[in-house]
Scaffold this motif. Structure first.
Motif, PDB file in Angstrom:
ATOM      1  N   ASN A 157       0.825  -1.135   0.586  1.00 43.30           N
ATOM      2  CA  ASN A 157       0.051  -0.091   0.339  1.00 43.30           C
ATOM      3  C   ASN A 157       1.080   1.222   0.166  1.00 43.30           C
ATOM      4  N   ARG A 158       2.198   0.862   0.686  1.00 37.04           N
ATOM      5  CA  ARG A 158       2.429   2.529   0.412  1.00 37.04           C
ATOM      6  C   ARG A 158       3.489   2.204  -0.656  1.00 37.04           C
ATOM      7  N   TRP A 159       3.818   1.286  -1.138  1.00 32.99           N
ATOM      8  CA  TRP A 159       4.173   1.765  -2.804  1.00 32.99           C
ATOM      9  C   TRP A 159       3.015   1.955  -4.517  1.00 32.99           C
ATOM     10  N   PHE A 160       2.480   1.861  -3.933  1.00 27.92           N
ATOM     11  CA  PHE A 160       0.740   2.453  -4.476  1.00 27.92           C
ATOM     12  C   PHE A 160       0.572   3.494  -3.845  1.00 27.92           C
ATOM     13  N   HIS A 161       0.539   4.288  -2.931  1.00 24.05           N
ATOM     14  CA  HIS A 161       0.479   5.793  -2.290  1.00 24.05           C
ATOM     15  C   HIS A 161       1.504   6.737  -3.547  1.00 24.05           C
ATOM     16  N   GLU A 162       3.129   5.647  -3.174  1.00 23.73           N
ATOM     17  CA  GLU A 162       3.685   6.567  -3.705  1.00 23.73           C
ATOM     18  C   GLU A 162       4.136   6.984  -4.603  1.00 23.73           C
ATOM     19  N   THR A 163       3.798   5.725  -5.583  1.00 24.27           N
ATOM     20  CA  THR A 163       4.083   5.581  -7.277  1.00 24.27           C
ATOM     21  C   THR A 163       2.951   5.929  -8.048  1.00 24.27           C
ATOM     22  N   ASN A 164       1.541   5.401  -7.143  1.00 21.83           N
ATOM     23  CA  ASN A 164       0.403   5.820  -8.074  1.00 21.83           C
ATOM     24  C   ASN A 164       0.739   4.572  -9.116  1.00 21.83           C
ATOM     25  N   ALA A 165       1.504   3.479  -8.930  1.00 21.59           N
ATOM     26  CA  ALA A 165       1.734   1.970  -9.533  1.00 21.59           C
ATOM     27  C   ALA A 165       0.469   1.914 -10.237  1.00 21.59           C
ATOM     28  N   SER A 166       0.098   1.162 -11.532  1.00 23.73           N
ATOM     29  CA  SER A 166      -1.767   0.240 -11.932  1.00 23.73           C
ATOM     30  C   SER A 166      -1.424  -0.549 -10.949  1.00 23.73           C
ATOM     31  N   ARG A 167      -2.930  -1.180 -10.722  1.00 20.11           N
ATOM     32  CA  ARG A 167      -3.044  -2.914 -10.059  1.00 20.11           C
ATOM     33  C   ARG A 167      -3.005  -3.856 -11.680  1.00 20.11           C
ATOM     34  N   GLU A 168      -3.502  -3.349 -12.416  1.00 19.15           N
ATOM     35  CA  GLU A 168      -2.500  -4.182 -13.461  1.00 19.15           C
ATOM     36  C   GLU A 168      -1.898  -5.249 -13.589  1.00 19.15           C
ATOM     37  N   GLY A 169      -0.484  -4.623 -13.117  1.00 22.00           N
ATOM     38  CA  GLY A 169       0.825  -5.164 -13.102  1.00 22.00           C
ATOM     39  C   GLY A 169       0.095  -6.638 -11.974  1.00 22.00           C
ATOM     40  N   MET A 170      -0.531  -6.982 -10.548  1.00 20.49           N
ATOM     41  CA  MET A 170      -0.169  -7.830  -9.873  1.00 20.49           C
ATOM     42  C   MET A 170      -1.330  -8.963 -10.986  1.00 20.49           C
ATOM     43  N   ALA A 171      -2.575  -8.309 -11.935  1.00 25.05           N
ATOM     44  CA  ALA A 171      -3.390  -9.594 -12.396  1.00 25.05           C
ATOM     45  C   ALA A 171      -1.777  -9.892 -13.248  1.00 25.05           C
ATOM     46  N   THR A 172      -1.321  -9.130 -14.115  1.00 23.40           N
ATOM     47  CA  THR A 172      -0.655 -10.005 -15.075  1.00 23.40           C
ATOM     48  C   THR A 172       0.603 -10.700 -15.048  1.00 23.40           C
ATOM     49  N   VAL A 173       0.636 -10.770 -13.680  1.00 24.29           N
ATOM     50  CA  VAL A 173       1.711 -11.906 -12.621  1.00 24.29           C
ATOM     51  C   VAL A 173       0.581 -12.648 -12.545  1.00 24.29           C
ATOM     52  N   ALA A 174       0.017 -13.460 -12.303  1.00 22.33           N
ATOM     53  CA  ALA A 174      -1.090 -14.364 -11.225  1.00 22.33           C
ATOM     54  C   ALA A 174      -1.464 -14.857 -13.218  1.00 22.33           C
ATOM     55  N   LEU A 175      -1.895 -14.375 -14.780  1.00 20.72           N
ATOM     56  CA  LEU A 175      -2.343 -15.170 -15.055  1.00 20.72           C
ATOM     57  C   LEU A 175      -1.299 -15.379 -15.797  1.00 20.72           C
ATOM     58  N   ASN A 176      -0.112 -15.103 -16.110  1.00 20.79           N
ATOM     59  CA  ASN A 176       1.219 -15.402 -16.749  1.00 20.79           C
ATOM     60  C   ASN A 176       1.737 -16.677 -16.292  1.00 20.79           C
ATOM     61  N   THR A 177       2.121 -16.777 -14.659  1.00 24.21           N
ATOM     62  CA  THR A 177       2.189 -18.320 -14.253  1.00 24.21           C
ATOM     63  C   THR A 177       1.323 -19.218 -14.181  1.00 24.21           C
ATOM     64  N   ARG A 178      -0.119 -18.797 -14.259  1.00 27.95           N
ATOM     65  CA  ARG A 178      -0.946 -19.726 -14.762  1.00 27.95           C
ATOM     66  C   ARG A 178      -0.948 -20.658 -15.408  1.00 27.95           C
ATOM     67  N   ARG A 179      -0.778 -19.818 -16.731  1.00 23.68           N
ATOM     68  CA  ARG A 179      -0.521 -20.228 -18.077  1.00 23.68           C
ATOM     69  C   ARG A 179       0.236 -21.195 -18.238  1.00 23.68           C
ATOM     70  N   HIS A 180       1.996 -20.442 -17.650  1.00 26.45           N
ATOM     71  CA  HIS A 180       2.738 -21.265 -17.885  1.00 26.45           C
ATOM     72  C   HIS A 180       2.832 -22.698 -16.884  1.00 26.45           C
ATOM     73  N   ALA A 181       2.221 -22.141 -15.530  1.00 24.99           N
ATOM     74  CA  ALA A 181       2.027 -23.572 -15.121  1.00 24.99           C
ATOM     75  C   ALA A 181       1.426 -24.954 -15.376  1.00 24.99           C
ATOM     76  N   HIS A 182       0.314 -24.892 -16.723  1.00 22.74           N
ATOM     77  CA  HIS A 182      -0.661 -25.358 -17.833  1.00 22.74           C
ATOM     78  C   HIS A 182       0.126 -26.167 -18.442  1.00 22.74           C
ATOM     79  N   LEU A 183       1.332 -25.563 -18.568  1.00 22.50           N
ATOM     80  CA  LEU A 183       2.623 -26.761 -19.555  1.00 22.50           C
ATOM     81  C   LEU A 183       3.682 -27.514 -19.358  1.00 22.50           C
ATOM     82  N   ASN A 184       3.243 -27.534 -18.006  1.00 25.23           N
ATOM     83  CA  ASN A 184       4.781 -27.892 -16.683  1.00 25.23           C
ATOM     84  C   ASN A 184       3.566 -29.847 -15.902  1.00 25.23           C
ATOM     85  N   PRO A 185       4.199 -30.267 -16.187  1.00 22.99           N
ATOM     86  CA  PRO A 185       3.028 -31.965 -16.003  1.00 22.99           C
ATOM     87  C   PRO A 185       3.108 -31.766 -14.020  1.00 22.99           C
ATOM     88  N   ARG A 186       4.367 -30.878 -13.559  1.00 22.28           N
ATOM     89  CA  ARG A 186       4.953 -31.220 -12.723  1.00 22.28           C
ATOM     90  C   ARG A 186       4.110 -30.161 -11.159  1.00 22.28           C
TER      91      ARG A 186
END
Length: 389
Positions: A157-186
């Motif tokens: 929350n301090r990071w968001f306050h100081e930088t006004n960063a977009s929250r979109e990045g968190m969704a991007t990371v979550a979706l990216n890792t899940r897509r990669h997991a689909h390619l990994n049998p482990r």
């Protein structure tokens, strides 16, 4: 400890168990299973291991001597900096083999993080003891701050306050890792799809963390076998992966997050420049990165503190497919802690080795030559390794 010469050390073997949520095996059994596999992968008998770095609360050097049949243990150490421990363990193992203290050093991590010691469990059981336990019990627990997502929310929350960063990045990371997991049998989530709608609909646990911003709780273990580079080439196992550089770093007032001079300060910001200098590379030369991902937010912040972008710019950095397979910097190609398994990040090291061997299957980064792995522990401890084939 003196700086070792790059490429003196190599990862000669890797091993991992199945990653599950529920097992009849003890944490120690899982560690032994992964360790034996790492030795076999390196082409050595387990009894020939002469160095141990343990990064879990489970197991002692005596357990490993007995379980692996080690006949001449010359060196052992325990590292306790949470999720930074496996990469910091690699850091220590490299120095051990470079100095001649030991020749074949096993670094292991794992536990039953779902079957026991669950952070979300309500039944009685072993209490998780956090770093700075007196601070936690006397200053934070009375106000209901009892879980990592609450502590890390102060930073976020301090990071968001100081930088006004977009929250979109968190969704991007979550979706990216899940897509990669689909390619990994482990990967635990290999056959569990997640859409943007699923992410948006997941419950808010502690602002800004939704359920799907938070890592898994799983059972499992992984291990690596570190040797001198010339010995790895002779061992007769899989092709070695060379260690160009390692480093660790720690934030100011490491256990007291809320009173830190700079709450956004992280150990990785100190470690990364050292590792890059030792390796003699630029960040834009990397082919992939395996970034410790206990929370989606922590991935974004590490990218900034490593130097890929400035504070507040990580959401833009990860956008437009940059961190996907085929992108400029494929990230967490195995699914990470968010979608493969949580064993304190040793699976990130294993995945980096697979990528550099060309053994990553459907998740293989084409032409992978140079990769980066990080660890993040407790309240900002950091460790980093730069590996190549």
């Amino acid at each position: 400890m003196s700086r070792y010469r790059p490429d003196t050390a190599a990862i000669a073997g890797i091993g991992e168990t199945e990653y599950t949520r529920g097992t009849d095996k003890s944490g120690l059994q899982l560690l032994m299973e992964a360790s034996l596999k790492a030795c076999a992968d390196a082409g050595i008998e387990s009894g020939a291991v002469d160095g141990l770095v343990m990064t879990s609360r489970v197991g002692t050097n005596e357990d490993f001597v007995a379980g692996l049949g080690i006949t001449d243990l010359k060196f052992h150490a325990h590292i306790k900096i949470g999720g930074a421990s496996p990469v910091a363990g690699l850091h220590l193992a490299c120095h051990a083999v470079a100095s001649g203290i030991a020749e074949r050093v096993l670094v292991s991590a794992g536990r039953n993080a779902y079957s026991s010691m669950r952070l979300g469990a309500t039944d009685s059981g072993p209490r998780v003891v956090w770093p700075g336990d007196d601070i936690r019990r006397n200053l934070e627990y009375p106000y209901g701050m009892i879980a990592p997502m609450q502590w890390y929310s102060l930073h976020a929350n301090r990071w968001f306050h100081e930088t006004n960063a977009s929250r979109e990045g968190m969704a991007t990371v979550a979706l990216n890792t899940r897509r990669h997991a689909h390619l990994n049998p482990r990967a635990w989530f290999r056959d569990r799809p997640m859409s943007r709608e699923d992410y948006d609909a997941s419950p808010m646990l502690v602002t800004p963390f939704k359920l799907l911003d938070v890592c898994l709780e799983t059972d499992g273990a992984a291990a690596i076998l570190v040797t001198r580079a010339d010995a790895a080439r002779r061992a007769g196992g899989k092709p070695p992966v060379y260690v160009a550089a390692t480093a660790e770093g720690h934030p100011d007032s490491p256990d007291d997050l809320s009173n830190r001079p700079d709450i956004l300060g992280m150990g990785i910001g100190k470690a990364a420049p050292r590792a890059l200098d030792i390796a003699g590379i630029r960040l834009d030369e990397l082919d992939f990165a395996e970034i410790y991902d206990c929370f989606t937010f922590i991935v974004l912040r590490q990218l900034e503190e490593i130097g890929f972008c400035q504070r507040g710019e990580a959401p833009d950095f990860v956008a437009n497919g940059r961190i996907a397979l085929g992108g400029e910097l494929p990230l967490n190609t195995h699914g990470g802690l968010l979608s493969q398994a949580h064993i304190s990040g040793m699976n990130h090291v294993v995945e980096a080795v697979r990528q550099l061997r060309g053994d990553a299957g459907q998740a293989q980064v084409a032409g992978a030559h140079l990769g980066l792995v990080t660890g993040y522990g407790d309240f900002g401890d950091g460790a980093i390794a730069i590996l190549h084939n």
